[in-house]
Design a protein around this motif. Structure first.
Motif, PDB file in Angstrom:
ATOM      1  N   TYR A 151       0.904  -1.177   0.104  1.00  0.00           N
ATOM      2  CA  TYR A 151       0.019   0.054   0.076  1.00  0.00           C
ATOM      3  C   TYR A 151       0.975   1.229   0.249  1.00  0.00           C
ATOM      4  CZ  TYR A 151      -2.761   3.927   1.156  1.00  0.00           C
ATOM      5  OH  TYR A 151      -3.590   5.018   2.111  1.00  0.00           O
ATOM      6  N   LEU A 152       1.645   1.352   0.796  1.00  0.00           N
ATOM      7  CA  LEU A 152       2.565   2.724   0.986  1.00  0.00           C
ATOM      8  C   LEU A 152       2.917   3.037  -0.509  1.00  0.00           C
ATOM      9  CD1 LEU A 152       3.800   1.676   4.540  1.00  0.00           C
ATOM     10  CD2 LEU A 152       2.354   3.704   3.943  1.00  0.00           C
ATOM     11  N   ILE A 153       3.967   1.467  -1.249  1.00  0.00           N
ATOM     12  CA  ILE A 153       4.597   2.181  -2.168  1.00  0.00           C
ATOM     13  C   ILE A 153       3.694   2.312  -3.518  1.00  0.00           C
ATOM     14  CG2 ILE A 153       5.626   0.679  -4.235  1.00  0.00           C
ATOM     15  CD1 ILE A 153       7.211  -1.332  -1.976  1.00  0.00           C
ATOM     16  N   LYS A 154       2.343   1.739  -2.991  1.00  0.00           N
ATOM     17  CA  LYS A 154       1.531   2.614  -3.850  1.00  0.00           C
ATOM     18  C   LYS A 154       1.446   4.494  -3.772  1.00  0.00           C
ATOM     19  CE  LYS A 154      -3.490   1.282  -5.323  1.00  0.00           C
ATOM     20  NZ  LYS A 154      -4.098   2.729  -5.352  1.00  0.00           N
ATOM     21  N   GLN A 155       0.775   4.419  -2.495  1.00  0.00           N
ATOM     22  CA  GLN A 155       0.852   5.803  -2.322  1.00  0.00           C
ATOM     23  C   GLN A 155       2.106   6.958  -2.997  1.00  0.00           C
ATOM     24  OE1 GLN A 155      -2.350   6.851  -1.585  1.00  0.00           O
ATOM     25  NE2 GLN A 155      -2.713   3.933  -1.040  1.00  0.00           N
ATOM     26  N   LYS A 163       9.205  14.121  -3.721  1.00  0.00           N
ATOM     27  CA  LYS A 163       9.338  14.138  -2.285  1.00  0.00           C
ATOM     28  C   LYS A 163       8.198  13.849  -1.273  1.00  0.00           C
ATOM     29  CE  LYS A 163      12.858  17.142  -2.775  1.00  0.00           C
ATOM     30  NZ  LYS A 163      13.676  18.608  -2.006  1.00  0.00           N
ATOM     31  N   MET A 164       8.495  12.697  -0.205  1.00  0.00           N
ATOM     32  CA  MET A 164       7.921  12.689   0.753  1.00  0.00           C
ATOM     33  C   MET A 164       8.619  12.205   2.090  1.00  0.00           C
ATOM     34  SD  MET A 164       4.814  10.160  -0.561  1.00  0.00           S
ATOM     35  CE  MET A 164       4.147  10.782   0.616  1.00  0.00           C
ATOM     36  N   VAL A 177      12.877   9.499  11.191  1.00  0.00           N
ATOM     37  CA  VAL A 177      12.467  10.858  10.191  1.00  0.00           C
ATOM     38  C   VAL A 177      13.097  11.044   9.180  1.00  0.00           C
ATOM     39  CG1 VAL A 177      11.576  13.215   9.675  1.00  0.00           C
ATOM     40  CG2 VAL A 177      10.630  12.092  12.175  1.00  0.00           C
ATOM     41  N   ILE A 178      12.836  10.730   7.751  1.00  0.00           N
ATOM     42  CA  ILE A 178      13.778  10.987   6.301  1.00  0.00           C
ATOM     43  C   ILE A 178      12.812  10.837   5.479  1.00  0.00           C
ATOM     44  CG2 ILE A 178      15.482   8.802   7.607  1.00  0.00           C
ATOM     45  CD1 ILE A 178      14.087   7.228   5.226  1.00  0.00           C
ATOM     46  N   LEU A 179      13.721  11.587   4.816  1.00  0.00           N
ATOM     47  CA  LEU A 179      13.080  11.895   3.144  1.00  0.00           C
ATOM     48  C   LEU A 179      13.565  11.657   2.130  1.00  0.00           C
ATOM     49  CD1 LEU A 179      11.777  14.921   1.730  1.00  0.00           C
ATOM     50  CD2 LEU A 179      14.096  15.366   1.174  1.00  0.00           C
ATOM     51  N   ILE A 180      12.137  10.656   1.566  1.00  0.00           N
ATOM     52  CA  ILE A 180      12.384   9.206   0.225  1.00  0.00           C
ATOM     53  C   ILE A 180      11.911  10.414  -1.131  1.00  0.00           C
ATOM     54  CG2 ILE A 180      11.608   7.759   2.287  1.00  0.00           C
ATOM     55  CD1 ILE A 180       9.151   8.069   0.373  1.00  0.00           C
ATOM     56  N   GLU A 181      12.714  10.053  -2.047  1.00  0.00           N
ATOM     57  CA  GLU A 181      12.153  10.515  -3.098  1.00  0.00           C
ATOM     58  C   GLU A 181      11.836   9.804  -3.627  1.00  0.00           C
ATOM     59  OE1 GLU A 181      15.233  14.075  -4.184  1.00  0.00           O
ATOM     60  OE2 GLU A 181      16.544  13.619  -2.663  1.00  0.00           O
ATOM     61  N   ASN A 187      15.466   2.565  -3.249  1.00  0.00           N
ATOM     62  CA  ASN A 187      15.957   1.902  -2.196  1.00  0.00           C
ATOM     63  C   ASN A 187      14.645   1.979  -1.327  1.00  0.00           C
ATOM     64  OD1 ASN A 187      18.868   2.572  -2.302  1.00  0.00           O
ATOM     65  ND2 ASN A 187      18.553   4.782  -2.683  1.00  0.00           N
ATOM     66  N   ILE A 188      13.683   2.697  -1.461  1.00  0.00           N
ATOM     67  CA  ILE A 188      12.560   2.505  -1.075  1.00  0.00           C
ATOM     68  C   ILE A 188      11.625   1.286  -0.621  1.00  0.00           C
ATOM     69  CG2 ILE A 188      10.125   3.126  -0.941  1.00  0.00           C
ATOM     70  CD1 ILE A 188      11.182   6.127  -2.499  1.00  0.00           C
ATOM     71  N   ASN A 189      11.902   0.293  -1.296  1.00  0.00           N
ATOM     72  CA  ASN A 189      12.171  -1.341  -1.213  1.00  0.00           C
ATOM     73  C   ASN A 189      12.737  -2.049   0.408  1.00  0.00           C
ATOM     74  OD1 ASN A 189       9.772  -3.474  -1.754  1.00  0.00           O
ATOM     75  ND2 ASN A 189      11.666  -4.815  -2.105  1.00  0.00           N
ATOM     76  N   SER A 190      13.908  -1.235   0.109  1.00  0.00           N
ATOM     77  CA  SER A 190      14.304  -2.381   1.824  1.00  0.00           C
ATOM     78  C   SER A 190      14.161  -1.211   2.897  1.00  0.00           C
ATOM     79  CB  SER A 190      16.060  -2.032   1.464  1.00  0.00           C
ATOM     80  OG  SER A 190      16.429  -0.838   0.830  1.00  0.00           O
ATOM     81  N   LEU A 191      13.831  -0.118   2.286  1.00  0.00           N
ATOM     82  CA  LEU A 191      13.519   0.842   3.586  1.00  0.00           C
ATOM     83  C   LEU A 191      12.581   0.685   4.106  1.00  0.00           C
ATOM     84  CD1 LEU A 191      14.349   4.852   2.675  1.00  0.00           C
ATOM     85  CD2 LEU A 191      15.531   3.530   4.068  1.00  0.00           C
ATOM     86  N   LEU A 192      11.820   0.248   3.603  1.00  0.00           N
ATOM     87  CA  LEU A 192      10.142   0.247   3.892  1.00  0.00           C
ATOM     88  C   LEU A 192      10.415  -0.968   4.619  1.00  0.00           C
ATOM     89  CD1 LEU A 192       7.473   1.201   1.379  1.00  0.00           C
ATOM     90  CD2 LEU A 192       8.392   2.194   3.998  1.00  0.00           C
TER      91      LEU A 192
END
Length: 345
Positions: A151-155, A163-164, A177-181, A187-192
């Protein structure tokens, strides 16, 4: 009056800038009795909710500086019943321990608790902002809370912004608290994975929030007492960090509330009071409400310093507590007199 602060350990206090220490010092200065305990010190003794408290000895003259007060405070330990206090001032750090609140449920009718147990249960620091937003409100940034990586990846993919902000639900002081782009989607998959999945097999909620333009310039911390703003400061990120929290290396500046920020405070103040959340810290970016901190909001010492206030914020807070205790005692006396009238009839 006698006040018990349920807080973090005395040894962890920053004697230069700690808000809780400023509140304790003001109580001691006014000759109020002060005791402290951590949540783990709560116990049931002979069916009475008690705590192993650290009691601060009375001082003939209270040192002017926080650091001197911290050094000169005489401490002793004693098991004390919580119902014997006039005020329980909750100042422990997140996350909120529901078992601890169950202990306090037994004394909530005897003692004034700041903030109320019901309010703290409802106002989980990161989720409570949703209570102020609806389809017709522009007070909060678009926010998603979930354990579902899919769900989060979809959003993230559907967001109009590149940026989010990603942060753990139970974090505090800017922790995690991190800034993702989108440009770094690989990198987002491993961060989640890191944020959601714990080593013990459990999973944790994370918050995904629209990035607010101007956030790189800092945020505004506003302290609200009994529904009204009593102080504010701008927190500016350090050179190598997007977070503006002082604990994360940010700095503070003077800040006068804008018309937009005053309107925001006026909008949320009545609900805070209705929920028994008398002393909170809100974080605002670009006129939008980002967080409501209800457990141990900080900033008193920094605001006092940058404004050189004649009336310190801790004085206003303790004035409020004294008023609440007087109201409670007068209500008790009135009930006692009325019951005697009925009994004697």
């Amino acid at each position: 009056m006698n006040v018990c602060f349920i807080m973090y350990p005395w040894e962890q206090i920053d004697p230069d800038n700690d808000t809780t220490l400023a509140l304790i010092k003001e109580c001691v200065k006014r000759k109020h009795g002060v005791a402290m305990c951590i949540p783990a010190d709560l116990t049931i003794r002979n069916s009475v909710t008690s705590a192993t408290c650290t009691v601060i000895g009375r001082m003939e003259k209270t040192p002017s500086s926080l650091k001197s007060f911290y050094k000169k405070a005489q401490l002793r330990e004693e098991m004390l019943p919580l119902a014997g206090f006039d005020v329980i001032f909750f100042r422990a750090n997140p996350p909120l321990d529901p078992i601890m609140l169950n202990f306090l449920d037994s004394v909530k009718d005897d003692v004034f608790i700041m903030n109320s147990l019901e309010g703290m249960r409802e106002a989980n620091n990161k989720l409570y902002t949703a209570a102020f937003g609806d389809a017709h409100s522009n007070i909060i940034p678009a926010t998603h809370v979930s354990k579902s990586k899919r769900y989060l990846i979809k959003q993230i993919k559907e967001s109009e912004s590149d940026k989010m902000i990603l942060k753990p639900l139970n974090g505090f002081g800017g922790s995690g608290v991190i800034l993702i782009e989108k440009s770094a989607m690989s990198n987002i998959n491993s961060l989640l994975d890191f944020y959601i999945y714990n080593n013990d097999g459990s999973s944790s909620y994370v918050i995904l929030q629209d990035y607010i333009e101007g956030a790189d310039q800092g945020d505004v911390r506003i302290l609200i007492l009994n529904g009204e703003p009593v102080g504010a400061m701008k927190r500016v990120p350090g050179n190598d960090d997007h977070r503006s929290n002082v604990s994360a290396g940010g700095s503070v500046q003077r800040h006068s509330l804008t018309k937009e920020e005053k309107a925001l405070c006026k909008q949320i103040g009545p609900k805070l009071v209705n929920d028994g959340l008398y002393f909170v810290g809100i974080d605002v970016i670009g006129g939008k409400l980002v967080e409501v901190n209800v457990m141990s909001p900080g900033g008193i010492t920094y605001i006092n310093k940058v404004y050189k206030l004649k009336t310190k914020i801790e004085e206003k807070v303790i004035d409020f507590l004294e008023m609440k205790v007087i109201d409670k005692l007068q209500a008790f006396d009135r009930r006692t007199r009325l019951r005697k009238t009925v009994q004697d009839a």
